[in-house]
Scaffold this motif. Structure first.
Motif, PDB file in Angstrom:
ATOM      1  N   LYS A 100     -62.805  82.164 -48.685  1.00 39.44           N
ATOM      2  CA  LYS A 100     -63.023  81.363 -47.470  1.00 39.44           C
ATOM      3  C   LYS A 100     -61.802  80.531 -47.075  1.00 39.44           C
ATOM      4  N   SER A 101     -61.293  79.712 -48.004  1.00 44.23           N
ATOM      5  CA  SER A 101     -60.201  78.813 -47.597  1.00 44.23           C
ATOM      6  C   SER A 101     -58.936  79.573 -47.221  1.00 44.23           C
ATOM      7  N   THR A 102     -58.594  80.580 -48.031  1.00 46.87           N
ATOM      8  CA  THR A 102     -57.373  81.356 -47.749  1.00 46.87           C
ATOM      9  C   THR A 102     -57.465  81.997 -46.367  1.00 46.87           C
ATOM     10  N   VAL A 103     -58.604  82.637 -46.125  1.00 48.47           N
ATOM     11  CA  VAL A 103     -58.791  83.382 -44.887  1.00 48.47           C
ATOM     12  C   VAL A 103     -58.948  82.428 -43.687  1.00 48.47           C
ATOM     13  N   ALA A 104     -59.725  81.372 -43.870  1.00 46.73           N
ATOM     14  CA  ALA A 104     -59.971  80.434 -42.760  1.00 46.73           C
ATOM     15  C   ALA A 104     -58.660  79.787 -42.304  1.00 46.73           C
ATOM     16  N   ARG A 105     -57.810  79.445 -43.270  1.00 44.04           N
ATOM     17  CA  ARG A 105     -56.529  78.813 -42.925  1.00 44.04           C
ATOM     18  C   ARG A 105     -55.674  79.768 -42.105  1.00 44.04           C
ATOM     19  N   ARG A 106     -55.641  81.038 -42.541  1.00 47.15           N
ATOM     20  CA  ARG A 106     -54.820  82.035 -41.832  1.00 47.15           C
ATOM     21  C   ARG A 106     -55.366  82.323 -40.431  1.00 47.15           C
ATOM     22  N   VAL A 107     -56.686  82.392 -40.325  1.00 45.99           N
ATOM     23  CA  VAL A 107     -57.301  82.656 -39.018  1.00 45.99           C
ATOM     24  C   VAL A 107     -56.984  81.499 -38.066  1.00 45.99           C
ATOM     25  N   LEU A 125     -72.080  89.365 -41.751  1.00 46.18           N
ATOM     26  CA  LEU A 125     -71.794  89.476 -43.180  1.00 46.18           C
ATOM     27  C   LEU A 125     -70.519  90.289 -43.376  1.00 46.18           C
ATOM     28  N   LEU A 126     -69.582  89.729 -44.131  1.00 47.57           N
ATOM     29  CA  LEU A 126     -68.333  90.445 -44.392  1.00 47.57           C
ATOM     30  C   LEU A 126     -68.148  90.532 -45.898  1.00 47.57           C
ATOM     31  N   ASP A 127     -68.383  91.718 -46.466  1.00 42.85           N
ATOM     32  CA  ASP A 127     -68.202  91.914 -47.901  1.00 42.85           C
ATOM     33  C   ASP A 127     -66.740  92.296 -48.135  1.00 42.85           C
ATOM     34  N   THR A 128     -66.014  91.431 -48.840  1.00 39.14           N
ATOM     35  CA  THR A 128     -64.569  91.639 -48.983  1.00 39.14           C
ATOM     36  C   THR A 128     -64.194  92.268 -50.323  1.00 39.14           C
ATOM     37  N   THR A 129     -65.191  92.816 -51.038  1.00 38.98           N
ATOM     38  CA  THR A 129     -64.881  93.474 -52.311  1.00 38.98           C
ATOM     39  C   THR A 129     -63.895  94.613 -52.027  1.00 38.98           C
ATOM     40  N   GLY A 130     -62.757  94.571 -52.684  1.00 42.39           N
ATOM     41  CA  GLY A 130     -61.745  95.620 -52.503  1.00 42.39           C
ATOM     42  C   GLY A 130     -60.930  95.469 -51.232  1.00 42.39           C
ATOM     43  N   LEU A 131     -61.106  94.357 -50.528  1.00 45.29           N
ATOM     44  CA  LEU A 131     -60.410  94.163 -49.253  1.00 45.29           C
ATOM     45  C   LEU A 131     -59.361  93.051 -49.410  1.00 45.29           C
ATOM     46  N   GLY A 132     -58.126  93.361 -49.036  1.00 43.66           N
ATOM     47  CA  GLY A 132     -57.048  92.368 -49.156  1.00 43.66           C
ATOM     48  C   GLY A 132     -57.163  91.293 -48.077  1.00 43.66           C
ATOM     49  N   ILE A 133     -56.425  90.201 -48.285  1.00 39.95           N
ATOM     50  CA  ILE A 133     -56.489  89.051 -47.382  1.00 39.95           C
ATOM     51  C   ILE A 133     -56.144  89.437 -45.931  1.00 39.95           C
ATOM     52  N   ASP A 134     -55.076  90.228 -45.768  1.00 39.62           N
ATOM     53  CA  ASP A 134     -54.649  90.606 -44.401  1.00 39.62           C
ATOM     54  C   ASP A 134     -55.760  91.326 -43.643  1.00 39.62           C
ATOM     55  N   ARG A 135     -56.424  92.247 -44.331  1.00 37.76           N
ATOM     56  CA  ARG A 135     -57.487  93.023 -43.687  1.00 37.76           C
ATOM     57  C   ARG A 135     -58.641  92.122 -43.250  1.00 37.76           C
ATOM     58  N   VAL A 136     -58.983  91.156 -44.104  1.00 37.32           N
ATOM     59  CA  VAL A 136     -60.106  90.263 -43.795  1.00 37.32           C
ATOM     60  C   VAL A 136     -59.750  89.391 -42.577  1.00 37.32           C
ATOM     61  N   VAL A 137     -58.512  88.881 -42.573  1.00 38.80           N
ATOM     62  CA  VAL A 137     -58.063  88.043 -41.450  1.00 38.80           C
ATOM     63  C   VAL A 137     -58.093  88.860 -40.154  1.00 38.80           C
ATOM     64  N   GLU A 138     -57.556  90.086 -40.213  1.00 37.04           N
ATOM     65  CA  GLU A 138     -57.554  90.965 -39.026  1.00 37.04           C
ATOM     66  C   GLU A 138     -58.961  91.168 -38.488  1.00 37.04           C
ATOM     67  N   ARG A 139     -59.882  91.405 -39.417  1.00 30.91           N
ATOM     68  CA  ARG A 139     -61.276  91.691 -39.039  1.00 30.91           C
ATOM     69  C   ARG A 139     -61.892  90.467 -38.316  1.00 30.91           C
ATOM     70  N   ILE A 140     -61.640  89.273 -38.842  1.00 36.55           N
ATOM     71  CA  ILE A 140     -62.227  88.068 -38.230  1.00 36.55           C
ATOM     72  C   ILE A 140     -61.583  87.797 -36.866  1.00 36.55           C
ATOM     73  N   VAL A 141     -60.273  87.980 -36.787  1.00 35.21           N
ATOM     74  CA  VAL A 141     -59.593  87.770 -35.504  1.00 35.21           C
ATOM     75  C   VAL A 141     -60.138  88.774 -34.469  1.00 35.21           C
ATOM     76  N   ALA A 142     -60.391  90.007 -34.912  1.00 39.28           N
ATOM     77  CA  ALA A 142     -60.934  91.024 -33.990  1.00 39.28           C
ATOM     78  C   ALA A 142     -62.338  90.619 -33.525  1.00 39.28           C
ATOM     79  N   LEU A 143     -63.143  90.105 -34.451  1.00 38.76           N
ATOM     80  CA  LEU A 143     -64.503  89.661 -34.085  1.00 38.76           C
ATOM     81  C   LEU A 143     -64.433  88.510 -33.094  1.00 38.76           C
TER      82      LEU A 143
END
Ligand code: CDP
Ligand code: CDP
Length: 223
Positions: free
Chosen positions: A13-20, A196-214
């Protein structure tokens, strides 16, 4: 515009939220740091973690400041920099007990809503989508398997030169999630309208991209 990111410990959460927040030019608010700061001050004052009224009194006397800088976030209590001490195992081990008290949550929620007033924010925690910002335009419930969350924490500790036991880390995370999910006031729970975003096996960049796209989809729909 408000983005709420909730989920269990170590989900990113914190890593991704900060980047977003950085990418979208929004303010990042780490609500976990607020509960940690109160826990740290309470431990230092030898305040019993079960004494709800005393904890609330400590919180009422605290001037809590979250300062987001280019190298990360710094946390201040009455001008003292508590960024590092709020991350110790002692604080981590007690924070869920402190955070379960309704009188503590009431004040924290008030402070968090005030910080988000008239601003675009990305706020992360446990009860942001369900309770603190129920009208957030985008709600994300971030998760990952317990094995992966423990592995991430292990790597993080190793990078800081701290040895830890994988099994013990997993047990500690599971116990904190249990306490956070089972408390009566504003428990950790996916909001009905959260994605719901299951990030198992998903790197930080991919998760950030996904949230920005949403977020962009959401903004497009509102326009
Ligand atoms: O270690 P991690 O980054 O996962 O936790 P944190 O976000 O720093 O939050 C520490 C603790 O604060 C959680 O385990 C909860 O007990 C509490 N918390 C909460 O109750 N409500 C929030 N909105 C944020 C944190
Ligand atoms: O705030 P929360 O407890 O949910 O997690 P965090 O402190 O942001 O992330 C825990 C660790 O997992 C950090 O070291 C992140 O760099 C790492 N992480 C990862 O490896 N992959 C992700 N998709 C997200 C976070």
């Amino acid at each position: 515009m408000k983005i709420a990111i909730d989920g269990p410990a170590g989900a990113g959460k914190s890593t991704v939220a900060r980047r977003v927040a950085e990418q979208l030019g929004m303010l990042y608010i780490d609500t976990g740091a607020m509960y940690r700061a109160l826990t740290y001050i309470a431990l230092r004052a030898s305040c019993p973690m079960t004494d709800e009224a005393a904890l609330r009194a400590l919180l009422d006397q605290m001037k809590l400041v979250l300062d987001v800088t280019a190298d990360g976030q710094r946390v201040y209590v009455n001008e003292e920099d508590v960024t590092d001490p709020i991350r110790t195992p002692d604080v981590t081990g007690h924070v869920s007990t402190v955070a379960a008290h309704p009188a503590v949550r009431e004040k924290m929620t008030e402070l968090q809503r005030e910080m988000a007033r008239a601003r675009s924010v990305v706020m992360d925690g446990r009860d942001i989508g369900t309770h603190v910002l129920p009208d957030a335009e985008l709600k994300i419930f971030l998760t990952a398997s317990i094995e992966e969350r423990a592995e991430r924490r292990l790597r993080e500790l190793e990078q800081r030169g701290i040895a830890a036991d994988r099994g013990q880390l997993m047990a500690d995370i599971a116990e904190r999630d249990r306490k956070d999910s089972e408390r009566e006031t504003a428990p950790l729970k996916q909001a009905e309208d959260a994605q719901l975003l299951d990030t198992t096996g998903l790197g930080i960049d991919r998760v950030v991209e996904r949230i920005v796209a949403l977020y962009e989809e959401q903004v497009g729909e509102r326009a």
